[in-house]
Design an enzyme around this catalytic site. Structure first.
Site, mmCIF file in Angstrom:
data_model
loop_
_atom_site.group_PDB
_atom_site.id
_atom_site.type_symbol
_atom_site.label_atom_id
_atom_site.label_comp_id
_atom_site.label_asym_id
_atom_site.label_seq_id
_atom_site.Cartn_x
_atom_site.Cartn_y
_atom_site.Cartn_z
ATOM 1 N N VAL A 1 0.876 -1.171 0.000
ATOM 2 C CA VAL A 1 0.000 0.000 0.000
ATOM 3 C C VAL A 1 0.911 1.218 0.000
ATOM 4 O O VAL A 1 1.857 1.300 0.783
ATOM 5 C CB VAL A 1 -0.934 0.011 1.223
ATOM 6 C CG1 VAL A 1 -1.876 1.209 1.168
ATOM 7 C CG2 VAL A 1 -1.723 -1.288 1.325
ATOM 8 N N HIS B 1 10.044 6.128 -2.459
ATOM 9 C CA HIS B 1 8.581 6.153 -2.402
ATOM 10 C C HIS B 1 8.134 5.174 -1.321
ATOM 11 O O HIS B 1 8.230 3.960 -1.484
ATOM 12 C CB HIS B 1 7.975 5.773 -3.756
ATOM 13 C CG HIS B 1 6.556 6.204 -3.913
ATOM 14 N ND1 HIS B 1 6.121 6.934 -4.991
ATOM 15 C CD2 HIS B 1 5.473 6.027 -3.123
ATOM 16 C CE1 HIS B 1 4.826 7.168 -4.869
ATOM 17 N NE2 HIS B 1 4.408 6.611 -3.727
ATOM 18 N N LEU B 2 7.653 5.713 -0.235
ATOM 19 C CA LEU B 2 7.217 4.929 0.911
ATOM 20 C C LEU B 2 6.120 3.944 0.513
ATOM 21 O O LEU B 2 5.215 4.292 -0.248
ATOM 22 C CB LEU B 2 6.679 5.894 1.979
ATOM 23 C CG LEU B 2 6.298 5.253 3.295
ATOM 24 C CD1 LEU B 2 7.530 5.162 4.178
ATOM 25 C CD2 LEU B 2 5.215 6.066 3.970
ATOM 26 N N HIS B 3 6.199 2.728 1.020
ATOM 27 C CA HIS B 3 5.150 1.737 0.799
ATOM 28 C C HIS B 3 5.151 0.738 1.944
ATOM 29 O O HIS B 3 6.186 0.442 2.526
ATOM 30 C CB HIS B 3 5.321 1.026 -0.551
ATOM 31 C CG HIS B 3 6.667 0.423 -0.752
ATOM 32 N ND1 HIS B 3 7.789 1.180 -1.054
ATOM 33 C CD2 HIS B 3 7.082 -0.866 -0.691
ATOM 34 C CE1 HIS B 3 8.837 0.375 -1.165
ATOM 35 N NE2 HIS B 3 8.429 -0.864 -0.949
ATOM 36 N N LEU B 4 3.984 0.257 2.260
ATOM 37 C CA LEU B 4 3.794 -0.681 3.362
ATOM 38 C C LEU B 4 3.565 -2.073 2.789
ATOM 39 O O LEU B 4 2.759 -2.239 1.871
ATOM 40 C CB LEU B 4 2.589 -0.229 4.196
ATOM 41 C CG LEU B 4 2.252 -1.050 5.419
ATOM 42 C CD1 LEU B 4 1.866 -0.134 6.560
ATOM 43 C CD2 LEU B 4 1.121 -2.018 5.129
#
Length: 156
Positions: free
Chosen positions: A55, A112-115
């Site tokens: 996400v 780009h941050l993502h979980l």
């Protein structure tokens, strides 16, 4: 091998998958599972386990502390929704949920941050990744995508 080739392309200026994929408006092809106003969810092309999803915010941001409150809230909401859909469909016995911030922490796309959401089952690790440098998955990404999309639709 495909992962290594993709990483090489990225190093050569191939762009950010988290910026490019949602702009293409081909959700099934790009494995985008769910969309919100500020964030979206997609399957990982190189999953640790079936259902391994990510996400991310649409906005290109690499630091957790740089997320706007609305982005953080939607990241959490989409993650919870995906976990519910996976529980209903795959019956996992647990989940790994995490964010790798920076290259030193293992982030493949550190700008780009993502979980990550990784469904887990007791005994889901085996000798293949260690001895054969290969991960065995019981179904294709397309099959996993279809199952999760159906489960998400049923949540609506």
């Amino acid at each position: 091998m495909r992962y290594l080739e993709d990483v090489g392309r990225k190093a050569g200026g191939g762009g950010c998958i988290f910026c490019e994929k949602p702009k293409r408006d081909r959700d099934a092809e790009e494995l985008i599972l769910d969309r919100g106003k500020r964030c979206f969810a997609l399957l990982n092309l190189y999953p640790y386990n079936p259902g391994h999803a990510m996400v991310a915010p649409y906005r290109h941001v690499g630091e957790l502390e740089s997320l706007e409150a609305e982005e953080w809230e939607e990241l959490h909401r989409l993650s919870s929704r995906l976990i519910k859909a996976m529980k209903d469909n795959f019956n996992p016995e647990g989940f790994n949920v995490g964010i790798n911030i920076g290259k030193a922490a293992g982030a493949g796309y550190d700008a780009h941050l993502h979980l990550h959401l990784v469904p887990r089952w007791v005994g889901d690790t085996n000798f293949m990744p260690v001895l054969g440098e290969t991960k065995v998955l019981p179904e294709t990404l397309d099959q996993t995508y279809s199952k999760i999309r159906k489960a998400l639709t049923e949540l609506d």
